[in-house]
Design a protein around this motif. Structure first.
Motif, PDB file in Angstrom:
ATOM      1  N   PRO A 117       0.815  -1.222   0.000  1.00 38.36           N
ATOM      2  CA  PRO A 117       0.000   0.000   0.000  1.00 38.36           C
ATOM      3  C   PRO A 117       0.850   1.274   0.000  1.00 38.36           C
ATOM      4  N   ASP A 118       1.946   1.292   0.758  1.00 40.77           N
ATOM      5  CA  ASP A 118       2.816   2.474   0.759  1.00 40.77           C
ATOM      6  C   ASP A 118       3.449   2.694  -0.609  1.00 40.77           C
ATOM      7  N   GLU A 119       3.888   1.621  -1.260  1.00 38.24           N
ATOM      8  CA  GLU A 119       4.480   1.752  -2.593  1.00 38.24           C
ATOM      9  C   GLU A 119       3.461   2.279  -3.595  1.00 38.24           C
ATOM     10  N   LEU A 120       2.217   1.822  -3.494  1.00 39.40           N
ATOM     11  CA  LEU A 120       1.171   2.322  -4.387  1.00 39.40           C
ATOM     12  C   LEU A 120       0.884   3.794  -4.120  1.00 39.40           C
ATOM     13  N   ARG A 121       0.881   4.188  -2.864  1.00 39.34           N
ATOM     14  CA  ARG A 121       0.675   5.604  -2.524  1.00 39.34           C
ATOM     15  C   ARG A 121       1.808   6.454  -3.100  1.00 39.34           C
ATOM     16  N   TYR A 122       3.049   5.988  -2.957  1.00 43.53           N
ATOM     17  CA  TYR A 122       4.199   6.717  -3.513  1.00 43.53           C
ATOM     18  C   TYR A 122       4.113   6.763  -5.042  1.00 43.53           C
ATOM     19  N   TRP A 123       3.666   5.649  -5.650  1.00 43.08           N
ATOM     20  CA  TRP A 123       3.491   5.639  -7.103  1.00 43.08           C
ATOM     21  C   TRP A 123       2.532   6.754  -7.512  1.00 43.08           C
ATOM     22  N   PHE A 124       1.398   6.854  -6.796  1.00 47.59           N
ATOM     23  CA  PHE A 124       0.436   7.881  -7.177  1.00 47.59           C
ATOM     24  C   PHE A 124       0.988   9.287  -6.935  1.00 47.59           C
ATOM     25  N   GLU A 125       1.726   9.477  -5.857  1.00 49.66           N
ATOM     26  CA  GLU A 125       2.342  10.787  -5.620  1.00 49.66           C
ATOM     27  C   GLU A 125       3.272  11.158  -6.777  1.00 49.66           C
ATOM     28  N   ASP A 126       4.063  10.185  -7.250  1.00 48.70           N
ATOM     29  CA  ASP A 126       4.935  10.429  -8.404  1.00 48.70           C
ATOM     30  C   ASP A 126       4.121  10.755  -9.646  1.00 48.70           C
ATOM     31  N   TYR A 127       3.035  10.019  -9.846  1.00 47.24           N
ATOM     32  CA  TYR A 127       2.158  10.255 -10.996  1.00 47.24           C
ATOM     33  C   TYR A 127       1.585  11.669 -10.946  1.00 47.24           C
ATOM     34  N   LEU A 128       1.054  12.059  -9.792  1.00 41.97           N
ATOM     35  CA  LEU A 128       0.443  13.379  -9.650  1.00 41.97           C
ATOM     36  C   LEU A 128       1.469  14.498  -9.836  1.00 41.97           C
ATOM     37  N   GLU A 129       2.654  14.315  -9.285  1.00 42.72           N
ATOM     38  CA  GLU A 129       3.711  15.316  -9.461  1.00 42.72           C
ATOM     39  C   GLU A 129       4.094  15.446 -10.935  1.00 42.72           C
ATOM     40  N   ALA A 130       4.193  14.314 -11.635  1.00 41.95           N
ATOM     41  CA  ALA A 130       4.520  14.361 -13.068  1.00 41.95           C
ATOM     42  C   ALA A 130       3.421  15.090 -13.842  1.00 41.95           C
ATOM     43  N   CYS A 131       2.166  14.826 -13.488  1.00 42.30           N
ATOM     44  CA  CYS A 131       1.051  15.535 -14.138  1.00 42.30           C
ATOM     45  C   CYS A 131       1.190  17.037 -13.933  1.00 42.30           C
ATOM     46  N   ASN A 132       1.436  17.450 -12.714  1.00 42.77           N
ATOM     47  CA  ASN A 132       1.493  18.879 -12.402  1.00 42.77           C
ATOM     48  C   ASN A 132       2.740  19.564 -12.945  1.00 42.77           C
ATOM     49  N   ARG A 133       3.786  18.795 -13.227  1.00 39.91           N
ATOM     50  CA  ARG A 133       4.972  19.345 -13.901  1.00 39.91           C
ATOM     51  C   ARG A 133       4.786  19.338 -15.412  1.00 39.91           C
ATOM     52  N   HIS A 134       3.703  18.683 -15.867  1.00 38.23           N
ATOM     53  CA  HIS A 134       3.453  18.495 -17.299  1.00 38.23           C
ATOM     54  C   HIS A 134       4.607  17.728 -17.936  1.00 38.23           C
ATOM     55  N   ASP A 135       5.114  16.735 -17.226  1.00 36.30           N
ATOM     56  CA  ASP A 135       6.280  15.953 -17.621  1.00 36.30           C
ATOM     57  C   ASP A 135       5.827  14.633 -18.256  1.00 36.30           C
ATOM     58  N   LEU A 136       5.663  14.661 -19.568  1.00 36.25           N
ATOM     59  CA  LEU A 136       5.168  13.490 -20.284  1.00 36.25           C
ATOM     60  C   LEU A 136       6.150  12.319 -20.247  1.00 36.25           C
ATOM     61  N   ASP A 137       7.440  12.593 -20.197  1.00 37.57           N
ATOM     62  CA  ASP A 137       8.415  11.502 -20.097  1.00 37.57           C
ATOM     63  C   ASP A 137       8.285  10.775 -18.765  1.00 37.57           C
ATOM     64  N   ALA A 138       8.100  11.526 -17.692  1.00 38.45           N
ATOM     65  CA  ALA A 138       7.915  10.902 -16.378  1.00 38.45           C
ATOM     66  C   ALA A 138       6.609  10.105 -16.357  1.00 38.45           C
ATOM     67  N   LEU A 139       5.556  10.656 -16.967  1.00 36.04           N
ATOM     68  CA  LEU A 139       4.295   9.918 -17.034  1.00 36.04           C
ATOM     69  C   LEU A 139       4.471   8.606 -17.782  1.00 36.04           C
ATOM     70  N   ARG A 140       5.198   8.642 -18.882  1.00 35.79           N
ATOM     71  CA  ARG A 140       5.435   7.432 -19.674  1.00 35.79           C
ATOM     72  C   ARG A 140       6.076   6.343 -18.801  1.00 35.79           C
ATOM     73  N   SER A 141       6.971   6.727 -17.915  1.00 38.79           N
ATOM     74  CA  SER A 141       7.654   5.734 -17.077  1.00 38.79           C
ATOM     75  C   SER A 141       6.732   5.125 -16.027  1.00 38.79           C
ATOM     76  N   LEU A 142       5.578   5.742 -15.787  1.00 40.26           N
ATOM     77  CA  LEU A 142       4.626   5.267 -14.776  1.00 40.26           C
ATOM     78  C   LEU A 142       3.450   4.502 -15.384  1.00 40.26           C
ATOM     79  N   LEU A 143       3.432   4.384 -16.710  1.00 39.07           N
ATOM     80  CA  LEU A 143       2.344   3.712 -17.416  1.00 39.07           C
ATOM     81  C   LEU A 143       2.895   2.527 -18.201  1.00 39.07           C
ATOM     82  N   ALA A 144       2.164   1.429 -18.188  1.00 38.26           N
ATOM     83  CA  ALA A 144       2.557   0.272 -18.991  1.00 38.26           C
ATOM     84  C   ALA A 144       2.391   0.605 -20.474  1.00 38.26           C
ATOM     85  N   PRO A 145       3.252   0.074 -21.334  1.00 39.70           N
ATOM     86  CA  PRO A 145       3.137   0.362 -22.769  1.00 39.70           C
ATOM     87  C   PRO A 145       1.759   0.040 -23.338  1.00 39.70           C
TER      88      PRO A 145
END
Length: 129
Positions: free
Chosen positions: A3-31
Motif C-alpha cells: 500500500p505504501d508503494e502504491l501511494r508513492y506511485w500515485f504521488e509520483d504520478y500526480l507530481e509528473a502531471c502537475n509538472r506536465h512531464d510526459l516523459d515521467a508519465l510514460r515511465s509510470l504507465l505500462a506500454p
C-alpha cells in the motif's frame, strides 16, 4: 506492491502531471495500458494529456483523497486551468474552469496497466455555457 508503494506511485504520478512531464508519465504507465472508454496504450494516453495541456497550459490536479486496495489506487482529484487553446473543437474562451475527477488505477510492477475514470464532460460543459 505494498500500500505504501502504491501511494508513492500515485504521488509520483500526480507530481509528473502537475509538472506536465510526459516523459515521467510514460515511465509510470505500462506500454499497453488499457483505459475504459478510450484508446489503449501509453502513446494514446500521453497524446490525450498533451491535447489537454495545449488547451489548458496552466492545468493542475489537486489530490482530495486516495484509497488503496490490493493493486488498485482509487483517487478523487480537483482540477483547474485556463482555457487558452482548442479543446474538443471548442476554441479558446479564456475561461478558468475546474472539475472533480475520479479515477481507478490498477498498478503492477510500478506501472499503471488499467484505468477507468471520469472524462472531459465536466470541462466541456463549462466551456459551452
Amino acid at each position: 506492491m505494498s500500500p505504501d508503494e502504491l501511494r508513492y506511485w500515485f504521488e509520483d504520478y500526480l507530481e509528473a502531471c502537475n509538472r506536465h512531464d510526459l516523459d515521467a508519465l510514460r515511465s509510470l504507465l505500462a506500454p499497453d495500458v488499457r483505459r475504459a472508454g478510450a484508446p489503449g496504450g501509453v502513446d494514446a494516453w500521453l497524446r490525450d494529456v498533451e491535447l489537454l495541456l495545449e488547451a489548458f497550459p496552466d492545468y493542475r490536479w489537486k489530490r482530495i483523497a486516495v484509497v488503496i486496495e490490493g493493486d488498485r489506487v482509487a483517487v478523487h482529484l480537483r482540477t483547474r486551468g485556463t482555457h487558452r487553446g482548442t479543446f474538443h473543437d471548442v476554441r479558446a474562451t479564456g475561461r478558468h474552469v475546474g472539475a472533480a475527477e475520479f479515477g481507478m488505477f490498477r498498478v503492477v510492477g510500478g506501472r499503471a496497466v488499467e484505468y477507468a475514470g471520469t472524462g472531459d464532460e465536466a470541462l466541456l460543459a463549462q466551456l459551452r455555457d
